[in-house]
Design a protein around this motif. Structure first.
Motif, mmCIF file in Angstrom:
data_model
loop_
_atom_site.group_PDB
_atom_site.id
_atom_site.type_symbol
_atom_site.label_atom_id
_atom_site.label_comp_id
_atom_site.label_asym_id
_atom_site.label_seq_id
_atom_site.Cartn_x
_atom_site.Cartn_y
_atom_site.Cartn_z
ATOM 1 N N HIS A 1 0.830 -1.206 0.000
ATOM 2 C CA HIS A 1 0.000 0.000 0.000
ATOM 3 C C HIS A 1 0.868 1.261 0.000
ATOM 4 C CE1 HIS A 1 -4.080 -1.634 0.511
ATOM 5 N NE2 HIS A 1 -3.554 -2.562 1.296
ATOM 6 N N GLY A 2 1.907 1.256 0.840
ATOM 7 C CA GLY A 2 2.769 2.435 0.922
ATOM 8 C C GLY A 2 3.456 2.733 -0.391
ATOM 9 N N HIS A 3 3.955 1.683 -1.058
ATOM 10 C CA HIS A 3 4.604 1.894 -2.346
ATOM 11 C C HIS A 3 3.610 2.410 -3.386
ATOM 12 C CE1 HIS A 3 8.713 0.584 -1.753
ATOM 13 N NE2 HIS A 3 8.304 -0.481 -1.083
ATOM 14 N N LEU A 4 2.369 1.919 -3.341
ATOM 15 C CA LEU A 4 1.363 2.410 -4.295
ATOM 16 C C LEU A 4 1.073 3.883 -4.057
ATOM 17 C CD1 LEU A 4 -0.717 2.008 -6.529
ATOM 18 C CD2 LEU A 4 -2.336 1.209 -4.779
ATOM 19 N N ILE A 5 0.892 4.269 -2.798
ATOM 20 C CA ILE A 5 0.635 5.674 -2.476
ATOM 21 C C ILE A 5 1.786 6.553 -2.950
ATOM 22 C CG2 ILE A 5 0.329 7.309 -0.571
ATOM 23 C CD1 ILE A 5 -0.961 4.888 0.983
ATOM 24 N N ALA A 6 3.026 6.123 -2.637
ATOM 25 C CA ALA A 6 4.193 6.919 -3.030
ATOM 26 C C ALA A 6 4.336 7.000 -4.544
ATOM 27 C CB ALA A 6 5.456 6.318 -2.410
ATOM 28 N N SER A 7 4.107 5.891 -5.247
ATOM 29 C CA SER A 7 4.263 5.882 -6.699
ATOM 30 C C SER A 7 3.215 6.770 -7.369
ATOM 31 C CB SER A 7 4.163 4.448 -7.239
ATOM 32 O OG SER A 7 5.240 3.667 -6.778
ATOM 33 N N LEU A 8 1.981 6.723 -6.878
ATOM 34 C CA LEU A 8 0.932 7.592 -7.427
ATOM 35 C C LEU A 8 1.282 9.058 -7.191
ATOM 36 C CD1 LEU A 8 -2.217 5.574 -6.309
ATOM 37 C CD2 LEU A 8 -1.553 6.046 -8.686
ATOM 38 N N TYR A 9 1.768 9.355 -5.990
ATOM 39 C CA TYR A 9 2.131 10.744 -5.667
ATOM 40 C C TYR A 9 3.268 11.234 -6.553
ATOM 41 C CZ TYR A 9 3.463 14.738 -2.712
ATOM 42 O OH TYR A 9 3.767 15.987 -2.237
ATOM 43 N N GLN A 10 4.298 10.402 -6.719
ATOM 44 C CA GLN A 10 5.428 10.790 -7.563
ATOM 45 C C GLN A 10 5.024 10.946 -9.022
ATOM 46 O OE1 GLN A 10 7.965 7.530 -6.027
ATOM 47 N NE2 GLN A 10 9.539 9.093 -5.775
ATOM 48 N N ALA A 11 3.978 10.227 -9.432
ATOM 49 C CA ALA A 11 3.503 10.334 -10.810
ATOM 50 C C ALA A 11 2.590 11.534 -10.999
ATOM 51 C CB ALA A 11 2.762 9.057 -11.200
ATOM 52 N N GLY A 12 2.400 12.346 -9.954
ATOM 53 C CA GLY A 12 1.552 13.521 -10.061
ATOM 54 C C GLY A 12 0.074 13.211 -9.904
ATOM 55 N N ARG A 13 -0.251 12.015 -9.410
ATOM 56 C CA ARG A 13 -1.646 11.595 -9.258
ATOM 57 C C ARG A 13 -2.025 11.663 -7.777
ATOM 58 N NH1 ARG A 13 -1.154 6.307 -13.086
ATOM 59 N NH2 ARG A 13 -3.259 5.823 -12.268
ATOM 60 N N ARG A 14 -2.019 12.902 -7.254
ATOM 61 C CA ARG A 14 -2.168 13.130 -5.821
ATOM 62 C C ARG A 14 -3.530 12.671 -5.303
ATOM 63 N NH1 ARG A 14 -2.813 18.672 -3.237
ATOM 64 N NH2 ARG A 14 -2.267 18.415 -1.044
ATOM 65 N N GLU B 1 -5.446 10.325 -6.454
ATOM 66 C CA GLU B 1 -5.465 8.858 -6.412
ATOM 67 C C GLU B 1 -4.621 8.334 -5.259
ATOM 68 O OE1 GLU B 1 -5.287 6.730 -10.323
ATOM 69 O OE2 GLU B 1 -4.985 8.774 -11.058
ATOM 70 N N ALA B 2 -3.526 9.032 -4.937
ATOM 71 C CA ALA B 2 -2.698 8.625 -3.798
ATOM 72 C C ALA B 2 -3.494 8.735 -2.499
ATOM 73 C CB ALA B 2 -1.439 9.478 -3.735
ATOM 74 N N LEU B 3 -4.252 9.825 -2.361
ATOM 75 C CA LEU B 3 -5.075 9.989 -1.162
ATOM 76 C C LEU B 3 -6.186 8.942 -1.116
ATOM 77 C CD1 LEU B 3 -5.335 13.881 -1.132
ATOM 78 C CD2 LEU B 3 -4.085 12.453 0.501
ATOM 79 N N GLN B 4 -6.745 8.633 -2.264
ATOM 80 C CA GLN B 4 -7.772 7.587 -2.319
ATOM 81 C C GLN B 4 -7.187 6.237 -1.914
ATOM 82 O OE1 GLN B 4 -9.306 6.581 -6.272
ATOM 83 N NE2 GLN B 4 -11.378 6.535 -5.421
ATOM 84 N N ALA B 5 -5.959 5.947 -2.366
ATOM 85 C CA ALA B 5 -5.306 4.688 -2.011
ATOM 86 C C ALA B 5 -5.054 4.614 -0.508
ATOM 87 C CB ALA B 5 -3.991 4.552 -2.777
ATOM 88 N N TYR B 6 -4.691 5.755 0.098
ATOM 89 C CA TYR B 6 -4.490 5.769 1.550
ATOM 90 C C TYR B 6 -5.803 5.499 2.280
ATOM 91 C CZ TYR B 6 -3.684 7.351 6.284
ATOM 92 O OH TYR B 6 -3.623 7.420 7.658
ATOM 93 N N ARG B 7 -6.879 6.145 1.854
ATOM 94 C CA ARG B 7 -8.166 5.947 2.518
ATOM 95 C C ARG B 7 -8.627 4.495 2.402
ATOM 96 N NH1 ARG B 7 -9.209 11.155 0.313
ATOM 97 N NH2 ARG B 7 -10.242 10.218 -1.504
ATOM 98 N N HIS B 8 -8.364 3.891 1.240
ATOM 99 C CA HIS B 8 -8.726 2.488 1.034
ATOM 100 C C HIS B 8 -7.966 1.596 2.021
ATOM 101 C CE1 HIS B 8 -9.799 -1.216 -0.992
ATOM 102 N NE2 HIS B 8 -8.528 -1.507 -1.183
#
Length: 324
Positions: A201-214, A216-223
């Motif tokens: 989960h952490g890697h997904l959040i970080a990868s989405l954030y680094q890709a500029g998909r902020r 989606e990163a927050l959505q992944a954290y909430r999930h």
């Protein structure tokens, strides 16, 4: 002769023919001996595996019968001379004397260990290739066609944990190679298959954030937060919560300049749970870079779902900047 324990238990003969491993009890006996290849397995251990504490008085004689049928099976699959050489009687038990390279689970373990050493030595491309080779061996759940007692079940659980570690190492390798964007699709599969693994989960959040998909990163954290709360009554680890705060409001200290992206990338990877391999020993001083020393989050890796029906793809994402 080769022995396949990943997926259905099969024996590959020297001429390439694939055969089954005999009746359920014979295959169970062979499987345990192969899991502990080149070790003496006491007859009492085989009895415990086969009867789970409810062994009949004739258990020892029955084990000897299973060993006889196993030897016959090995003889039919190989050369007559192999019978005594492969499955031998030793003082106190039995031993399968085989080359470790002929047993797929032994090869898998060796490759994962090698990949971990490559990561620590900063041979990231080599680690990626080795992990690709290891994970491609996974044909499905271990010994899917063999009954498993407590001893086999514990070996299966141990190897499944090694597979999870191999998946974690591959994500770390991709991050160190700058392939975070390409890892997003793989990470979405992994968080579905291993919903309680905070590292994925952490890697997904970080990868989405680094890709500029902020968003989606927050959505992944909430999930992830909802899963941990509903299933375990837990909050995310401190590292994941810090990553969440950075996604909400990136601190000025980590503002990334065009010439110095490294501190920010390392901070994100460490918060995502990849800190242990992100900067091997002897790497840059984290204090000089303004990055806190990594603390790997506790691994809650139990899956709410059954294992994936097929192994994740072993694709090799293109390294950014490489020629097309």
């Amino acid at each position: 002769m080769r022995f396949r324990l990943i997926g259905p238990f099969e024996i590959e003969t020297e001429d390439g023919e694939v055969r089954g491993a005999g009746t359920p009890k014979v295959s169970q006996t062979l499987a345990l001996l192969l899991m502990r290849a080149n070790e003496i397995v006491p007859a009492e251990t085989l009895i415990r595996e086969l009867w789970q504490g409810g062994a009949p008085r004739s258990a020892l004689n029955t084990v000897q019968t299973y060993i006889h049928h196993a030897r016959k099976l090995l003889t039919e699959a190989g050369r007559p001379a192999d019978q005594d050489r492969l499955l031998t009687l030793r003082s106190g038990g039995y031993m399968m004397r085989v080359d470790s390279e002929s047993v797929d689970v032994k090869v898998f373990e060796r490759l994962v260990t090698q990949a971990g050493a490559d990561l620590r030595a900063r041979r990231y491309e080599s680690a990626d290739a080795t992990l690709c080779q290891a994970l491609a061996m996974w044909r499905g759940p271990l010994l899917v066609n063999v009954p498993a007692g407590d001893l086999l079940a514990s070996q299966i659980a141990r190897l499944e944990e090694i597979r999870v570690r191999a998946l974690e190492l591959r994500i770390e390798a991709w991050g160190l190679l700058g392939r975070q964007r390409e890892s997003i699709a793989e990470l979405r599969v992994l968080v579905h298959d291993y919903p309680l693994n905070e590292s994925f989960h952490g890697h997904l959040i970080a990868s989405l954030y680094q890709a500029g998909r902020r968003a989606e990163a927050l959505q992944a954290y909430r999930h992830m937060h909802r899963i941990l709360r509903d299933e375990l009554g837990l909050e995310p680890s401190a590292e994941i919560q810090r990553l969440h705060q950075e996604v909400l409001a990136p601190p000025a200290a980590y503002a990334e300049s065009a010439g110095e992206p490294e501190p920010r990338r390392l901070a994100l990877e460490q918060a995502a749970g990849g800190g242990r391999a992100s900067v091997p020993s002897g790497g840059p001083d984290r204090r000089a870079a303004g990055v806190a020393a990594p603390r790997r989050p506790p691994q809650r890796t139990a899956s709410m779902n059954s294992p994936p029906s097929a192994p994740p793809s072993c694709r090799r994402p293109r390294t950014p900047g490489a020629n097309a």
